[in-house]
Scaffold this active site. Structure first.
Site, PDB file in Angstrom:
ATOM      1  N   MET A   1       0.838  -1.210   0.000  1.00  0.00           N
ATOM      2  CA  MET A   1       0.000   0.000   0.000  1.00  0.00           C
ATOM      3  C   MET A   1       0.865   1.251   0.000  1.00  0.00           C
ATOM      4  O   MET A   1       0.698   2.155   0.812  1.00  0.00           O
ATOM      5  CB  MET A   1      -0.920  -0.062   1.218  1.00  0.00           C
ATOM      6  N   GLY A   2       1.815   1.308  -0.937  1.00  0.00           N
ATOM      7  CA  GLY A   2       2.585   2.543  -1.134  1.00  0.00           C
ATOM      8  C   GLY A   2       1.742   3.494  -1.968  1.00  0.00           C
ATOM      9  O   GLY A   2       0.511   3.365  -2.033  1.00  0.00           O
TER      10      GLY A   2
ATOM     11  N   THR B   1       1.313  -5.353 -11.760  1.00  0.00           N
ATOM     12  CA  THR B   1       1.981  -4.263 -12.496  1.00  0.00           C
ATOM     13  C   THR B   1       3.263  -3.869 -11.754  1.00  0.00           C
ATOM     14  O   THR B   1       3.814  -2.798 -12.004  1.00  0.00           O
ATOM     15  CB  THR B   1       1.068  -3.009 -12.595  1.00  0.00           C
TER      16      THR B   1
ATOM     17  N   ARG C   1       6.513  -6.127 -10.177  1.00  0.00           N
ATOM     18  CA  ARG C   1       7.680  -6.805 -10.752  1.00  0.00           C
ATOM     19  C   ARG C   1       7.337  -8.285 -10.913  1.00  0.00           C
ATOM     20  O   ARG C   1       6.723  -8.895 -10.022  1.00  0.00           O
ATOM     21  CB  ARG C   1       8.903  -6.663  -9.846  1.00  0.00           C
TER      22      ARG C   1
ATOM     23  N   GLU D   1      11.588 -11.116 -17.907  1.00  0.00           N
ATOM     24  CA  GLU D   1      11.308 -10.200 -19.017  1.00  0.00           C
ATOM     25  C   GLU D   1      12.479 -10.103 -19.966  1.00  0.00           C
ATOM     26  O   GLU D   1      13.612 -10.056 -19.479  1.00  0.00           O
ATOM     27  CB  GLU D   1      11.012  -8.800 -18.446  1.00  0.00           C
TER      28      GLU D   1
ATOM     29  N   HIS E   1       4.958  -4.528 -19.994  1.00  0.00           N
ATOM     30  CA  HIS E   1       5.511  -3.617 -18.983  1.00  0.00           C
ATOM     31  C   HIS E   1       5.249  -2.152 -19.361  1.00  0.00           C
ATOM     32  O   HIS E   1       6.188  -1.371 -19.551  1.00  0.00           O
ATOM     33  CB  HIS E   1       7.011  -3.881 -18.779  1.00  0.00           C
TER      34      HIS E   1
HETATM   35  C1  GLV Z   1       8.452   0.663 -13.804  1.00  0.00           C
HETATM   36  O1  GLV Z   1       8.270  -0.505 -13.670  1.00  0.00           O
HETATM   37  C2  GLV Z   1       9.190   1.459 -12.878  1.00  0.00           C
HETATM   38  O2  GLV Z   1       9.757   0.927 -11.922  1.00  0.00           O
HETATM   39  O3  GLV Z   1       9.236   2.685 -13.076  1.00  0.00           O
END
Ligand code: GLV
Length: 325
Positions: A155-156, A237, A239, A268, A287
């Protein structure tokens, strides 16, 4: 005045900002990832390195770059850089937080909606000429989103931006797991703090927003999938390695969860071949969390400013390893 190596293609504004400061720029305009020996060769003797999240900058690379003073990563995540190794060598490392928060939350939500309502599948259906009539039992029947439970892991800033969308836009119940309580999210978005296991077993959707660390690697393991609802959709979304991709594939195949929407992958740009085949219950994106024109430009300019400040000997606004200062 210093020499800077930029590992990949960037907006002209980055070069303008740095040249205005009197720095000399060398840039890898091929826009391909340089293997370490090539990166070292180009960056040797330079004081600044502007990098992307898929440039691996480990202690071996740093050993070869004794002139290096500042690494400016154009990303909020910096798991591609060995921070301890940089700190030991008094190299400043900077990132680009804040400017991509809302854009990444938009993408997380777009993926959630796409997977729930089978939008990519519906799109392919029309393009394949299969849309002949409206049917009650349409093949693209998905699941509802409004009033469902969204579990947020991490929850950042981005997690909270996702919570805002869920609460304000979709009347969702928001539950979250985080290393500390987030009062603002609890008050504004009615987010409820829960243990990880409780989040797994109660969420209809789970959205991942933790950084990649030793602790978060494979946080979504075989065991985690076993605890999830059969109808659950996992959105990542953050890592790729936070999710054990092999375990995810089995969980979807065995009907332990409904599906996934993934913007990031364990290795990736490789994607597990089984995920590629799962067009009905897996949505994939390359990504693109922060990939709006406005945000990518903001990130790049922020990285240039971080570099400029660091090379002046000032504390850059987004210094990751404060200990070097
Ligand atoms: C994207 O994945 C970032 O870390 O900016």
């Amino acid at each position: 005045m210093a020499e800077i190596f930029i590992t990949r293609k960037v907006f002209g504004e980055v070069i303008e900002i740095l040249e205005k400061e009197g720095h000399t720029i060398d840039i890898n305009n091929t826009d391909t990832i340089l293997p370490s020996p090539k990166l070292v060769k180009r960056a040797r003797g330079k004081a600044g390195l502007v990098s992307l999240l898929n440039d691996r900058i480990d202690s071996q690379v740093m050993n070869e770059l004794s002139s290096l003073k500042v690494i400016s990563n154009i990303a909020v995540g910096y798991d591609n850089i060995d921070i301890d190794a940089a700190t030991r060598r008094s190299i400043m490392v900077t990132n680009t937080p804040g400017v991509l928060t809302e854009t990444t939350a938009d993408l997380a939500f777009a993926l959630l909606l796409s997977a729930a309502r089978k939008i990519p599948e519906a799109d392919s259906y029309i393009r394949a000429g299969k849309f002949k009539n409206w049917q009650l039992m349409q093949p693209q029947m998905g699941v509802d989103i409004y009033e469902k439970t969204l579990g947020i892991v991490g929850m950042g800033a981005i997690g909270q931006a996702v919570a805002k969308r869920a609460h304000r836009g979709f009347d969702m119940r928001v539950i979250y797991f985080n290393s500390s309580r987030k009062e603002l999210a609890e008050k504004e978005y009615k987010a409820e703090f829960v243990e990880f296991d409780e989040l797994l077993s109660n969420s209809d959707f789970i959205s991942i927003h933790v950084p990649l660390t030793e602790k978060t690697t494979h946080m979504f393991s075989r065991n985690a999938f076993k605890r999830m609802k059969k109808n659950a959709i996992l959105v990542n979304t953050a890592r790729g390695p936070v999710v054990d991709e092999k375990a995810l594939v089995s969980a979807i195949k065995n009907g332990q969860i409904r599906g996934a929407a993934l913007d990031v992958f364990e290795e990736e740009p490789k994607v597990h071949p089984e995920l590629i085949k799962m067009a009905e219950n897996v949505v994939l994106a390359p990504h693109i969390g922060s990939a709006s024109i406005e945000t990518r430009l903001r990130m790049a300019k922020m990285a240039a400013k971080n570099m400029a400040e660091g090379l002046k000997g000032n504390k850059p606004p987004n210094l990751v390893n404060d200990a070097v200062f």
